[in-house]
Design a protein around this motif. Structure first.
Motif, mmCIF file in Angstrom:
data_model
loop_
_atom_site.group_PDB
_atom_site.id
_atom_site.type_symbol
_atom_site.label_atom_id
_atom_site.label_comp_id
_atom_site.label_asym_id
_atom_site.label_seq_id
_atom_site.Cartn_x
_atom_site.Cartn_y
_atom_site.Cartn_z
ATOM 1 N N THR A 94 0.834 -1.207 0.000
ATOM 2 C CA THR A 94 0.000 0.000 0.000
ATOM 3 C C THR A 94 0.867 1.256 0.000
ATOM 4 O O THR A 94 0.599 2.224 -0.733
ATOM 5 N N LEU A 95 1.918 1.255 0.831
ATOM 6 C CA LEU A 95 2.848 2.379 0.849
ATOM 7 C C LEU A 95 3.483 2.578 -0.529
ATOM 8 O O LEU A 95 3.620 3.722 -0.998
ATOM 9 N N SER A 96 3.854 1.492 -1.178
ATOM 10 C CA SER A 96 4.462 1.577 -2.508
ATOM 11 C C SER A 96 3.496 2.199 -3.511
ATOM 12 O O SER A 96 3.890 3.031 -4.337
ATOM 13 N N LEU A 97 2.246 1.804 -3.431
ATOM 14 C CA LEU A 97 1.238 2.359 -4.337
ATOM 15 C C LEU A 97 1.067 3.851 -4.109
ATOM 16 O O LEU A 97 0.977 4.637 -5.065
ATOM 17 N N VAL A 98 1.043 4.258 -2.839
ATOM 18 C CA VAL A 98 0.911 5.679 -2.512
ATOM 19 C C VAL A 98 2.110 6.462 -3.036
ATOM 20 O O VAL A 98 1.960 7.554 -3.617
ATOM 21 N N LEU A 99 3.307 5.926 -2.856
ATOM 22 C CA LEU A 99 4.507 6.591 -3.353
ATOM 23 C C LEU A 99 4.500 6.695 -4.874
ATOM 24 O O LEU A 99 4.872 7.732 -5.444
ATOM 25 N N PHE A 100 4.078 5.633 -5.539
ATOM 26 C CA PHE A 100 4.036 5.627 -7.003
ATOM 27 C C PHE A 100 3.064 6.690 -7.516
ATOM 28 O O PHE A 100 3.405 7.484 -8.407
ATOM 29 N N VAL A 101 1.866 6.718 -6.956
ATOM 30 C CA VAL A 101 0.867 7.705 -7.375
ATOM 31 C C VAL A 101 1.351 9.112 -7.046
ATOM 32 O O VAL A 101 1.165 10.057 -7.833
ATOM 33 N N GLY A 102 1.987 9.271 -5.892
ATOM 34 C CA GLY A 102 2.498 10.580 -5.511
ATOM 35 C C GLY A 102 3.570 11.079 -6.461
ATOM 36 O O GLY A 102 3.602 12.276 -6.801
ATOM 37 N N MET A 103 4.469 10.192 -6.883
ATOM 38 C CA MET A 103 5.516 10.578 -7.825
ATOM 39 C C MET A 103 4.916 11.008 -9.156
ATOM 40 O O MET A 103 5.332 12.015 -9.759
ATOM 41 N N LEU A 104 3.938 10.261 -9.648
ATOM 42 C CA LEU A 104 3.292 10.630 -10.909
ATOM 43 C C LEU A 104 2.540 11.952 -10.778
ATOM 44 O O LEU A 104 2.603 12.809 -11.669
ATOM 45 N N ALA A 105 1.851 12.125 -9.654
ATOM 46 C CA ALA A 105 1.101 13.359 -9.448
ATOM 47 C C ALA A 105 2.041 14.558 -9.374
ATOM 48 O O ALA A 105 1.721 15.652 -9.883
ATOM 49 N N ALA A 106 3.200 14.379 -8.755
ATOM 50 C CA ALA A 106 4.165 15.471 -8.653
ATOM 51 C C ALA A 106 4.664 15.898 -10.027
ATOM 52 O O ALA A 106 4.803 17.094 -10.306
ATOM 53 N N THR A 107 4.941 14.927 -10.897
ATOM 54 C CA THR A 107 5.412 15.282 -12.243
ATOM 55 C C THR A 107 4.298 15.935 -13.068
ATOM 56 O O THR A 107 4.573 16.791 -13.905
ATOM 57 N N ARG A 108 3.061 15.562 -12.821
ATOM 58 C CA ARG A 108 1.942 16.141 -13.561
ATOM 59 C C ARG A 108 1.637 17.570 -13.138
ATOM 60 O O ARG A 108 0.927 18.290 -13.851
ATOM 61 N N SER A 109 2.151 17.979 -11.989
ATOM 62 C CA SER A 109 1.847 19.313 -11.485
ATOM 63 C C SER A 109 2.635 20.406 -12.191
ATOM 64 O O SER A 109 2.324 21.591 -12.038
ATOM 65 N N PHE A 110 3.668 20.037 -12.947
ATOM 66 C CA PHE A 110 4.479 21.032 -13.643
ATOM 67 C C PHE A 110 3.806 21.441 -14.952
ATOM 68 O O PHE A 110 3.237 20.606 -15.667
ATOM 69 N N ALA A 111 3.905 22.722 -15.263
ATOM 70 C CA ALA A 111 3.261 23.229 -16.476
ATOM 71 C C ALA A 111 3.949 22.717 -17.730
ATOM 72 O O ALA A 111 3.295 22.366 -18.717
ATOM 73 N N ASN A 112 5.297 22.679 -17.711
ATOM 74 C CA ASN A 112 6.055 22.238 -18.877
ATOM 75 C C ASN A 112 6.314 20.737 -18.787
ATOM 76 O O ASN A 112 7.278 20.296 -18.155
ATOM 77 N N GLN A 113 5.459 19.973 -19.414
ATOM 78 C CA GLN A 113 5.599 18.515 -19.372
ATOM 79 C C GLN A 113 6.716 18.007 -20.279
ATOM 80 O O GLN A 113 7.074 16.833 -20.225
ATOM 81 N N GLU A 114 7.273 18.882 -21.113
ATOM 82 C CA GLU A 114 8.345 18.473 -22.022
ATOM 83 C C GLU A 114 9.729 18.671 -21.410
ATOM 84 O O GLU A 114 10.723 18.311 -22.033
ATOM 85 N N HIS A 115 9.788 19.228 -20.216
ATOM 86 C CA HIS A 115 11.078 19.457 -19.563
ATOM 87 C C HIS A 115 11.733 18.119 -19.238
ATOM 88 O O HIS A 115 11.060 17.154 -18.835
ATOM 89 N N LEU A 116 13.058 18.056 -19.398
ATOM 90 C CA LEU A 116 13.775 16.799 -19.161
ATOM 91 C C LEU A 116 13.592 16.311 -17.738
ATOM 92 O O LEU A 116 13.419 15.107 -17.500
ATOM 93 N N GLY A 117 13.611 17.220 -16.766
ATOM 94 C CA GLY A 117 13.442 16.815 -15.376
ATOM 95 C C GLY A 117 12.105 16.163 -15.119
ATOM 96 O O GLY A 117 12.007 15.184 -14.368
ATOM 97 N N VAL A 118 11.054 16.690 -15.755
ATOM 98 C CA VAL A 118 9.722 16.107 -15.602
ATOM 99 C C VAL A 118 9.686 14.715 -16.219
ATOM 100 O O VAL A 118 9.132 13.764 -15.629
ATOM 101 N N ARG A 119 10.276 14.579 -17.387
ATOM 102 C CA ARG A 119 10.291 13.266 -18.052
ATOM 103 C C ARG A 119 11.088 12.244 -17.243
ATOM 104 O O ARG A 119 10.698 11.077 -17.142
ATOM 105 N N LEU A 120 12.207 12.676 -16.660
ATOM 106 C CA LEU A 120 12.984 11.757 -15.816
ATOM 107 C C LEU A 120 12.221 11.400 -14.552
ATOM 108 O O LEU A 120 12.333 10.268 -14.052
ATOM 109 N N GLY A 121 11.445 12.337 -14.022
ATOM 110 C CA GLY A 121 10.622 12.032 -12.859
ATOM 111 C C GLY A 121 9.575 10.976 -13.165
ATOM 112 O O GLY A 121 9.334 10.065 -12.355
#
Length: 351
Positions: free
Chosen positions: A49-76
């Motif tokens: 369950t913790l792993s699932l929460v971390l996975f969803v949290g990581m994806l949600a964090a990358t989705r919060s950035f306006a520039n989805q084409e930035h290399l850092g976002v893609r690596l995230g």
């Protein structure tokens, strides 16, 4: 006064300790160790369950950035995918209390993630010669190493690295998470090359690219031959309980690790040619991290300690240590060094 004192002694309050009876100490908190039965599966469920929460949290964090084409976002996003794969493997393995899937998910992740970033690179107009070559290099290394490791664990049915770990849900989760770190950091050169928003590339290979391919080929050959020699040595009944000191292992105690480092140095060299300095610094973390991991954290230190415990009392093993390098493979023997004391080995032998 007497009545209140009698009330206190008769049950209205805590009775005083009897002479000679020690006051019970507060129980020490239980550490995360091997657990069995229902408790094991409860802990696995909590960590899943913790792993699932971390996975969803990581994806949600990358989705919060306006520039989805930035290399850092893609690596995230790639990091979330990397750790997600390992946590799926953990949930499966911990539920079955087995280490059989560990190397399968590890080497398989290299192949899957490289295929994913290569596909992403094709979504922008750019020449694909370099990305095609790098993908083939990772695929060849991953399939060869993965096939070797998976066949070995399924043949032997046991991996001593996981003794007391696969029945400890927390520590087993740490092992799987660290494997995610290994996969993500090691593949950084390939990921940066393929996911960078800048689409330009060279239509030809420079001499540094060709040198990188040669370094990769040398490392691939060294690692493959070293694994084959050790596997053949162990398959002979007369070598049971012995240490290998022939072939590539004559003057080097861990030539397979040396080959693996060369493989990723070669891949990094091919990726660096068309990258700016800031990206190159990120990519160089791959061979540096792999070298530190193998020589200081996992791999070499564990095997060196294990070998000394098993054979440190033997003169021939101490002579082998004095006449061989730890990981760097060269065709000649190193300068003579004094033999290590056999006291530790003798103590182990007496035990």
């Amino acid at each position: 006064g007497k009545s209140s004192m009698a009330k206190t002694r008769s049950g209205g309050g805590p009775a005083p300790n009897k002479p000679g009876v020690p006051i019970p100490k507060k129980a020490a908190p239980r550490r995360n160790k091997e657990v069995f039965g229902v408790e094991h599966y409860v802990r696995v469920g909590k960590l899943a369950t913790l792993s699932l929460v971390l996975f969803v949290g990581m994806l949600a964090a990358t989705r919060s950035f306006a520039n989805q084409e930035h290399l850092g976002v893609r690596l995230g996003q790639l990091a979330a995918l990397t750790f997600g794969l390992q946590w799926v493997g953990y949930t499966l393995s911990a539920s079955m209390k087995t280490e059989r899937f560990y190397d399968m998910f590890g080497t398989g992740s290299f192949i899957l993630l490289t295929a994913y970033v290569h596909y992403r690179s094709g979504q922008t107009p750019r020449p694909t010669l370099r990305t095609d070559i790098v993908m083939c290099m990772v695929f060849a290394w991953g399939v060869r190493l993965g096939g070797y490791l998976v066949s070995r664990i399924w043949r032997d049915g046991h991996d001593k690295r996981f003794d007391g770990v696969k029945t400890d849900p927390v520590m087993f989760w740490v092992y799987w998470t660290l494997q995610g770190v290994w996969v993500f950091v090691t593949t950084l050169p390939v990921s940066v090359l393929c996911l960078r928003p800048e689409g330009w590339d060279l239509k030809y290979l420079k001499p540094t690219d060709q040198a990188g391919i040669l370094v990769w080929a040398l490392g691939f050959l060294v690692e493959s031959v070293a694994d084959w020699q050790k596997d053949s040595f162990r398959s002979e009944a007369k070598n049971a309980g012995e240490f290998i000191h022939s072939g590539l292992w004559k003057h080097c105690r861990h030539p397979n690790y040396f080959g693996e480092v060369l493989v990723w140095i070669g891949i990094t060299m091919v990726c660096l040619t068309v990258l700016p300095l800031s990206y190159q610094i990120v990519c160089l973390q791959s061979p540096m991290f792999l070298s530190i991991l193998l020589t200081q954290m996992s791999g070499v230190p564990i095997l060196e300690k294990s070998g000394w415990k098993r054979w440190g009392h033997r003169q021939d093993y101490r002579e082998y240590l004095a006449s061989s390098r730890v990981m760097v493979l060269l065709p000649w023997a190193p300068k003579a060094r004094p033999l290590r004391s056999s006291k530790a080995g003798e103590a182990k032998k007496e035990e």
